[in-house]
Enzyme design. Structure first.
Site, PDB file in Angstrom:
ATOM      1  N   ASN A  37       0.158  -5.245  11.260  1.00 60.97           N
ATOM      2  CA  ASN A  37      -1.323  -4.906  11.441  1.00 60.97           C
ATOM      3  C   ASN A  37      -2.166  -5.782  12.102  1.00 60.97           C
ATOM      4  O   ASN A  37      -2.092  -7.031  11.932  1.00 60.97           O
ATOM      5  CB  ASN A  37      -1.703  -4.963   9.811  1.00 60.97           C
ATOM      6  CG  ASN A  37      -2.960  -4.231   9.549  1.00 60.97           C
ATOM      7  OD1 ASN A  37      -3.502  -3.532  10.171  1.00 60.97           O
ATOM      8  ND2 ASN A  37      -3.310  -4.567   8.066  1.00 60.97           N
ATOM      9  N   HIS A 122      -2.661  -0.675  -7.008  1.00 61.49           N
ATOM     10  CA  HIS A 122      -3.843  -1.612  -6.758  1.00 61.49           C
ATOM     11  C   HIS A 122      -4.921  -0.953  -7.607  1.00 61.49           C
ATOM     12  O   HIS A 122      -5.637  -0.167  -7.239  1.00 61.49           O
ATOM     13  CB  HIS A 122      -4.015  -1.547  -5.397  1.00 61.49           C
ATOM     14  CG  HIS A 122      -3.204  -2.536  -4.534  1.00 61.49           C
ATOM     15  ND1 HIS A 122      -3.407  -3.155  -3.226  1.00 61.49           N
ATOM     16  CD2 HIS A 122      -1.915  -2.848  -4.855  1.00 61.49           C
ATOM     17  CE1 HIS A 122      -2.555  -3.771  -2.815  1.00 61.49           C
ATOM     18  NE2 HIS A 122      -1.604  -3.507  -3.711  1.00 61.49           N
ATOM     19  N   TYR A 159     -11.363 -10.962  -1.749  1.00 66.83           N
ATOM     20  CA  TYR A 159     -10.211 -10.254  -0.942  1.00 66.83           C
ATOM     21  C   TYR A 159      -9.832  -8.981  -2.017  1.00 66.83           C
ATOM     22  O   TYR A 159      -9.799  -9.213  -3.279  1.00 66.83           O
ATOM     23  CB  TYR A 159      -8.773 -11.112  -1.044  1.00 66.83           C
ATOM     24  CG  TYR A 159      -7.836 -10.372  -0.862  1.00 66.83           C
ATOM     25  CD1 TYR A 159      -7.452 -10.031   0.366  1.00 66.83           C
ATOM     26  CD2 TYR A 159      -6.913 -10.292  -1.954  1.00 66.83           C
ATOM     27  CE1 TYR A 159      -6.345  -9.043   0.566  1.00 66.83           C
ATOM     28  CE2 TYR A 159      -5.891  -9.355  -1.874  1.00 66.83           C
ATOM     29  CZ  TYR A 159      -5.624  -9.068  -0.549  1.00 66.83           C
ATOM     30  OH  TYR A 159      -4.431  -7.983  -0.295  1.00 66.83           O
ATOM     31  N   ASP A 210      -3.369 -11.276  -6.675  1.00 66.89           N
ATOM     32  CA  ASP A 210      -2.922 -11.747  -5.300  1.00 66.89           C
ATOM     33  C   ASP A 210      -4.184 -12.737  -5.024  1.00 66.89           C
ATOM     34  O   ASP A 210      -5.483 -12.562  -5.078  1.00 66.89           O
ATOM     35  CB  ASP A 210      -3.097 -10.626  -4.450  1.00 66.89           C
ATOM     36  CG  ASP A 210      -2.426 -11.102  -3.108  1.00 66.89           C
ATOM     37  OD1 ASP A 210      -2.343 -12.139  -2.667  1.00 66.89           O
ATOM     38  OD2 ASP A 210      -2.353 -10.049  -2.114  1.00 66.89           O
ATOM     39  N   HIS A 312       6.581  -6.591  -0.350  1.00 65.68           N
ATOM     40  CA  HIS A 312       5.356  -5.928   0.163  1.00 65.68           C
ATOM     41  C   HIS A 312       5.354  -4.514   0.511  1.00 65.68           C
ATOM     42  O   HIS A 312       6.148  -4.043   1.096  1.00 65.68           O
ATOM     43  CB  HIS A 312       5.272  -6.775   1.539  1.00 65.68           C
ATOM     44  CG  HIS A 312       3.810  -6.547   2.137  1.00 65.68           C
ATOM     45  ND1 HIS A 312       3.377  -7.101   3.563  1.00 65.68           N
ATOM     46  CD2 HIS A 312       2.464  -6.423   1.814  1.00 65.68           C
ATOM     47  CE1 HIS A 312       2.281  -6.870   3.635  1.00 65.68           C
ATOM     48  NE2 HIS A 312       1.638  -6.443   2.652  1.00 65.68           N
ATOM     49  N   ASP A 316      -0.335  -0.727   5.659  1.00 66.88           N
ATOM     50  CA  ASP A 316      -0.276  -0.886   6.603  1.00 66.88           C
ATOM     51  C   ASP A 316       1.341  -0.765   6.872  1.00 66.88           C
ATOM     52  O   ASP A 316       1.641  -1.138   8.198  1.00 66.88           O
ATOM     53  CB  ASP A 316      -0.699  -2.290   7.366  1.00 66.88           C
ATOM     54  CG  ASP A 316      -0.698  -3.591   6.169  1.00 66.88           C
ATOM     55  OD1 ASP A 316      -0.955  -3.585   5.421  1.00 66.88           O
ATOM     56  OD2 ASP A 316       0.168  -4.508   6.643  1.00 66.88           O
TER      57      ASP A 316
HETATM   58  C1  GCO Z   1      -0.700  -7.023  -0.486  1.00 64.84           C
HETATM   59  C2  GCO Z   1      -1.176  -7.771   0.943  1.00 64.84           C
HETATM   60  C3  GCO Z   1      -2.072  -6.847   1.937  1.00 64.84           C
HETATM   61  C4  GCO Z   1      -2.209  -7.710   3.113  1.00 64.84           C
HETATM   62  C5  GCO Z   1      -2.135  -6.737   4.368  1.00 64.84           C
HETATM   63  C6  GCO Z   1      -2.221  -7.364   5.587  1.00 64.84           C
HETATM   64  O1  GCO Z   1      -0.478  -7.765  -1.106  1.00 64.84           O
HETATM   65  O2  GCO Z   1      -0.692  -5.922  -0.268  1.00 64.84           O
HETATM   66  O3  GCO Z   1      -1.961  -8.976   0.759  1.00 64.84           O
HETATM   67  O4  GCO Z   1      -2.908  -6.189   1.373  1.00 64.84           O
HETATM   68  O5  GCO Z   1      -3.610  -8.080   3.085  1.00 64.84           O
HETATM   69  O6  GCO Z   1      -1.043  -6.133   4.203  1.00 64.84           O
HETATM   70  O7  GCO Z   1      -2.111  -6.678   6.654  1.00 64.84           O
HETATM   71 MG    MG Z   2      -0.402  -9.973  -0.687  1.00 63.24          MG
END
Ligand code: GCO
Ligand code: MG
Length: 402
Positions: A37, A122, A159, A210, A312, A316
């Site tokens: 990303n 989320h 965030y 997070d 993860h 992205d």
């Molecule tokens: C998560 C991540 C993402 C990142 C993103 C950056 O835990 O899903 O922190 O949201 O911020 O993948 O490209």
């Molecule tokens: Mg994260």
């Protein structure tokens, strides 16, 4: 059997993706995700200019040897660009091998260890009440685990809070969006958020959070301790992890489970964290950590120390990564959870896939290979569009960790 073509496809069906497609002289092809990303074209060039010529005429069945050749052969080891490029090749070769065997990749890895892959979605909102309502929506969709992020009074651009609720995507501008961070306001706010969510939604649902690298180790210890009454499934990226030893300090102060590793690209990034049992979940994933071949090594090391996987799975990471990850998750003995942020309908159309969601679990499906393909004609209708991830500054203007 020979590789006849290795093609890099860059497209932007709602957001940017880099995909590698490997074709063979037997008519079979495989795909792999290579998306990094905000730095997409670096990996595209690495693949196109430096890797594709090496692949031509080589044997696609030799997955391990190809991995070693690309890793050792570059001389320059590790790093997100290199490891994402290697991952794309590795994933495409596993996809081809699955198609040769007429089996999904999880069967090649050792077969299913479970019936489905528990995922977390989320939920995010502008403040405590809005976020709590959003959690309710995920509960009613059947999710068993939900990540909770909220806007914070006094923090500009906290965030994880999207502009729309369905498709949160942080990379948004030609120049990075600037956000302002305030640790003290956040540390006061977070326990109140989780207290309210537990009050409304009860104790059964798994809650995750997070921190996105924002705290120092001692602050992270304090946050973890203040969240203990709310029984989090995990607290993620509570402090930057370049200094793995820093997690000793966090660990000494809290029993809140810790998850780290979405930015890791190698087993060496997490060896101390795992061997000293400083974390509970390792978040490395297929695309950024060298493919299925390398992620398997990380998971095997983690298993020795009762550290579980929690890959993860933000938007992205393309559906090609998700398909590979779900095959991995269905097999991996020390599975914990898989992140699942839904892609837009445009993305889903460009990447037809066999995986499906039901009652809080994803299943990779039983198509041969990774169960995901790319519609190249449709992809061509969505050209690349340069985007940067945001940055964070403190109130006095100092750069901070986004
Ligand atoms: C998560 C991540 C993402 C990142 C993103 C950056 O835990 O899903 O922190 O949201 O911020 O993948 O490209
Ligand atoms: Mg994260």
């Amino acid at each position: 059997m020979k590789i006849t073509n290795a093609k890099v496809i860059v497209c932007s069906p709602g957001r940017n993706f880099v995909t590698l497609k490997i074709e063979t002289d037997q008519g079979l092809h495989g795909i792999g995700d290579a998306t990094l990303n905000g730095r997409e074209l670096a990996v595209a060039s690495y693949l196109e200019d430096h890797v594709a010529p090496l692949l031509l005429n080589s044997d696609p069945r030799r997955i391990e040897d190809t991995w070693q050749r690309l890793y050792r052969g570059a001389y320059w080891r590790r790093g997100p660009v290199t490891m994402s490029a290697i991952a794309a090749v590795d994933t495409a070769l596993w996809d081809i091998k699955g198609k040769m065997a007429n089996m999904p990749v999880y069967e090649l890895l050792g077969g299913a260890s479970r019936d489905g892959v528990m995922v977390y979605g989320h939920a995010n909102g502008s403040g405590i009440e809005h976020t709590t309502d959003e959690v309710g929506k995920y509960v009613s969709l059947g999710y068993k685990a939900i990540r909770v992020q909220s806007g914070i009074p006094g923090v500009h651009g906290a965030y994880g809070v999207g502009r729309g609720q369905m498709y949160y995507e942080p990379a948004d501008g030609l120049m990075p969006t600037e956000t302002i961070w305030d640790t003290a306001a956040y540390l006061r706010f977070a326990p109140k958020l989780f207290e309210r969510v537990r009050e409304v939604h009860g104790s059964e649902i798994h809650l995750l959070h997070d921190v996105h690298h924002r705290l120092t180790p001692i602050e992270a210890g304090r946050l973890g301790k203040s969240l203990e009454p709310f029984d989090l499934f995990w607290m993620e990226d509570c402090t930057p992890a370049e200094n793995q030893e820093g997690f000793r300090l966090v660990r000494n102060h809290t029993t809140t489970p810790l998850a780290v590793g979405e930015v890791f690209n190698s087993i060496h990034d997490c060896r101390t964290l795992i061997e000293e049992q400083l974390i509970d979940f390792i978040r490395a994933t297929v695309v950024h950590a060298g493919g299925i071949t390398h992620l398997r090594q990380i998971a095997n090391l983690a298993a020795l120390y009762q550290v579980r996987t929690g890959s993860h799975g933000a938007t992205d990471l393309s559906p090609a990564c998700m398909g590979a990850a779900l095959n991995f998750d269905l097999w991996v003995p020390n599975f914990g959870i898989q992140e699942y942020m839904r892609h837009t309908p445009e993305t889903d159309e460009v990447f037809p896939h066999a995986y499906s969601f039901s009652d809080g679990y994803l299943h990779p499906g039983d198509e041969p290979g990774i169960g995901v393909d790319i519609d190249e004609d449709l992809a061509a209708k969505y050209p690349y569009s340069a985007k940067q991830l945001p940055i964070a500054r403190l109130k006095d203007g100092s750069m901070w960790n986004w």
